[in-house]
Design a protein around this motif. Structure first.
Motif, PDB file in Angstrom:
ATOM      1  N   LYS A 176       0.713  -1.194   0.179  1.00 45.02           N
ATOM      2  CA  LYS A 176       0.012   0.044  -0.001  1.00 45.02           C
ATOM      3  C   LYS A 176       0.848   1.116   0.096  1.00 45.02           C
ATOM      4  O   LYS A 176       0.726   2.236  -0.805  1.00 45.02           O
ATOM      5  N   ASP A 178       1.063   3.965  -2.916  1.00 46.85           N
ATOM      6  CA  ASP A 178       0.631   5.399  -2.480  1.00 46.85           C
ATOM      7  C   ASP A 178       1.733   6.299  -3.019  1.00 46.85           C
ATOM      8  O   ASP A 178       1.466   7.563  -3.433  1.00 46.85           O
ATOM      9  N   SER A 221       1.522   9.372  -5.793  1.00 41.91           N
ATOM     10  CA  SER A 221       1.600  10.682  -5.408  1.00 41.91           C
ATOM     11  C   SER A 221       2.731  11.188  -6.229  1.00 41.91           C
ATOM     12  O   SER A 221       2.980  12.479  -6.420  1.00 41.91           O
TER      13      SER A 221
END
Length: 223
Positions: free
Chosen positions: A41, A45, A49
């Motif tokens: 995760k 992420d 981003s």
């Protein structure tokens, strides 16, 4: 989360998030000496981003010794592919980067993370000859890409090219090719049932392919 802009920054960010328990988990599918030990995760992420990271940096990440850095790069390709139409120059750059660095895309989850959109969607309205070439590669991960990229075509196009690729790889000796093949058969059953019946009439699925094709059994492919 910090916003790294270089390979070194990405590695530093990943190492700050590392934990020994993740090394144990990831080592089930990746050589231990390539693992930093970061939850997926966090890795996903981080990629999301930083999806606008310069593609030269992304290329260097794909070439990294470290699995999680390669996963960041592949996830960036997938995230970028979701932002641009297949006929744009941006998508061509993503497609060419994936195929040009395929020797570093060397686990099933790296393939599965980006191949459906970065390769399959890109080729939906183009010649599928690159997929046929991949299906004849000596590199099993390129053969898996040929099948996994075909998922997009099975779901959104006609089944002829995917069927040819599946026929080429029906007796492939590599388990990770067979599991992708089974998932492709499952997709054919959903979207082109008559074509699936004909394929299964002519080919006996391996046990690995049968498990992946079975109802309620899913080979983990990025949607």
């Amino acid at each position: 989360m910090p916003r790294p802009t270089s390979v070194e920054d990405i590695e530093e960010s990943l190492r700050r998030a590392a934990s020994p328990d993740q090394v144990q988990l990831i080592a089930k599918r990746v050589p231990r000496d390539q693992i930093i030990g970061v939850r997926m995760k966090y890795t996903f992420d981080l990629a999301k981003s930083h999806r606008d990271l310069d593609l030269d940096v992304v290329r260097d990440l794909i070439r990294s010794h470290w699995y999680e850095m390669r996963m960041v790069a592949i996830s960036i390709l997938d995230a970028r592919a979701r932002r641009f139409a297949p006929m744009t120059p941006e998508r061509t750059a993503l497609y060419e980067l994936y195929l040009g660095e395929h020797q570093h895309i060397d686990t099933w989850d790296l393939v599965d993370r980006a191949a459906p959109r970065v390769v399959g969607e890109y080729l939906l309205d183009r010649s599928r000859s690159p997929l046929h070439a991949l299906s004849r590669s000596s590199n099993p991960w390129e053969r898996r890409t040929a099948i996994v990229a075909s998922f997009w075509i099975i779901r959104h196009g006609e089944p002829d090219d995917p069927l040819t690729i599946l026929t080429t790889l029906a007796d492939d000796p590599e388990t990770f090719v067979q599991t992708a093949l089974g998932t492709a058969v499952r997709e054919l059953r959903r979207h082109h049932p008559e074509a699936a019946v004909e394929f299964e009439k002519d080919h006996t699925l391996s046990r690995a392919a049968q498990r992946a094709a079975g109802v309620g059994r899913s080979d983990p492919i990025t949607k």
